[in-house]
Design an enzyme around this catalytic site. Structure first.
Site, PDB file in Angstrom:
ATOM      1  N   THR A   1       0.848  -1.191   0.000  1.00 21.21           N
ATOM      2  CA  THR A   1       0.000   0.000   0.000  1.00 21.21           C
ATOM      3  C   THR A   1       0.883   1.241   0.000  1.00 21.21           C
ATOM      4  O   THR A   1       1.895   1.293   0.690  1.00 21.21           O
ATOM      5  CB  THR A   1      -0.943   0.028   1.214  1.00 21.21           C
ATOM      6  OG1 THR A   1      -1.851  -1.079   1.126  1.00 21.21           O
ATOM      7  CG2 THR A   1      -1.755   1.316   1.251  1.00 21.21           C
TER       8      THR A   1
ATOM      9  N   PHE B   1       1.111   5.292   0.709  1.00 23.93           N
ATOM     10  CA  PHE B   1       0.514   6.359   1.504  1.00 23.93           C
ATOM     11  C   PHE B   1       1.150   7.689   1.123  1.00 23.93           C
ATOM     12  O   PHE B   1       2.321   7.733   0.731  1.00 23.93           O
ATOM     13  CB  PHE B   1       0.750   6.109   3.004  1.00 23.93           C
ATOM     14  CG  PHE B   1       0.197   4.802   3.501  1.00 23.93           C
ATOM     15  CD1 PHE B   1      -1.059   4.729   4.081  1.00 23.93           C
ATOM     16  CD2 PHE B   1       0.940   3.628   3.387  1.00 23.93           C
ATOM     17  CE1 PHE B   1      -1.567   3.525   4.544  1.00 23.93           C
ATOM     18  CE2 PHE B   1       0.446   2.420   3.831  1.00 23.93           C
ATOM     19  CZ  PHE B   1      -0.817   2.365   4.409  1.00 23.93           C
TER      20      PHE B   1
END
Length: 362
Positions: A262, A264
């Site tokens: 992921t 960010f």
């Protein structure tokens, strides 16, 4: 045996001597950081105590100088904590993030800023932007895309109306753990997790806990919290949640895709100077005519500027009009990037530079 004990004592004495040297050097660095703060304080208001470009340069330098046996990842983690502690001597920082406590977004905060910061778990992505805009938090951290689940549209939509800049990015390898008050698989009677985590661990769950009911909840942290209240409950979450809620790691790395990552974004009110290995994020809209998007992106190709991502989102201003979110390699202050953007601005209906910032891992 006596010879072995003598060797071990000599090695441990050497370690003790090295530890004392390390402590002295770390404190010397801390005192130098305090002097940096004093110089900055004399400049008055508007001083940048946190310099993403400087910290990225430090991380690159220690990796280039590292000759092992510690990996670059471990060396960066250690130096990030040293920088975090020294930075806290200059000024305490408050970092808002998409909560609750124990989420992967919190893990991204700690990876990027270190543990010597004050963190604020917020309920929504909107709240993170709002608190940073209001000055309640110095910076915010929000998810923007996952390698298997795709883009987080709400984060992109917030940049349409927000004046905040992207100051950094964090790429976090997502490892899922099965957490519970129990310590044995056979005692698990129900599983709570966010629907995305349930999907990302489906094969493992089918193979090991196929008959156990699964319940989607608002976040992995909420699943961990429910484990405290319900006997036989388990949650899928990360190590941060295990530590936050005092749960056992029943099974590790249960994700189906080992490279699940992921990304960010770190958001703030200030623009970041070049670090030497940067990325720039843009928001574009085209004029409604044939080949408009091609002409808009052509200046990047003609100057050998690499596009690393492009996403489209409805503009909401008119039917069938879109914004394009584009990531490119380089900084807006780089000559070739500046010339490309100047050329694009002449053809674009709208061009907004969301920020230039050090690339993750750089």
């Amino acid at each position: 045996m006596a010879s072995v004990d003598k060797q071990l004592k000599a090695l441990r004495d050497r370690i003790d001597t090295i530890d004392h040297k390390l402590l002295r050097l770390i404190n010397q660095r801390a005192r130098a950081a305090q002097k940096v703060a004093a110089v900055k304080d004399r400049q008055g208001e508007g001083v940048d105590y946190y310099r993403p470009d400087r910290e990225a340069a430090v991380r690159r330098a220690v990796c280039e100088a590292n000759d092992g046996p510690l990996s670059n990842e471990e060396v960066v983690r250690l130096f990030q904590e040293i920088m975090s502690a020294c930075r806290a001597l200059e000024t305490p920082m408050r970092i808002g993030f998409l909560g609750p406590q124990g989420t992967f977004t919190e893990a991204a905060v700690l990876r990027h800023f270190g543990h010597s910061v004050n963190t604020e778990a917020l309920d929504t992505i909107d709240a993170v932007f709002r608190d940073v805009e209001a000055g309640a938090c110095d910076f915010g951290v929000v998810p923007v895309e996952n390698s298997t689940e795709g883009v987080v549209n709400h984060t992109l939509d917030m940049f349409v109306k927000s004046g905040l800049a992207i100051c950094g990015e964090v790429e976090l390898r997502i490892h899922h753990f099965l957490l519970s008050r129990s310590d044995a698989l056979e005692r698990i009677k129900t599983i709570y997790s966010h629907q995305q985590s349930l999907a990302q661990c489906r094969k493992w769950l089918d193979a090991h806990l196929g008959a156990v009911p699964r319940h989607a909840v608002s976040s992995n942290a909420e699943g961990a919290r429910r484990c405290l209240e319900e006997t036989g409950a388990a949650a899928i979450a990360g190590k941060v949640a295990a530590q936050a809620y005092g749960l056992n790691l029943v099974a590790k790395n249960i994700e189906d895709e080992p490279n699940n990552t992921t990304r960010f974004l770190v958001i703030g009110s200030r623009r970041v100077p070049p670090s030497g290995r940067d990325k720039t994020s843009l928001m574009l809209s085209t004029k409604n005519r044939p080949g408009a998007l091609y002409r808009l992106l052509k200046p990047f190709s003609s100057r050998d500027i690499s596009l690393t991502r492009i996403e489209s989102r409805p503009s909401r201003a008119a039917v069938w009009e879109y914004f394009f979110f584009v990531d490119i390699e380089g900084h807006v202050q780089d000559e070739n990037v500046a010339k490309a953007l100047a050329e694009i601005e002449r053809d674009a209906a709208m061009l907004k530079v969301l920020g230039s910032y050090p690339r993750a891992g750089g």
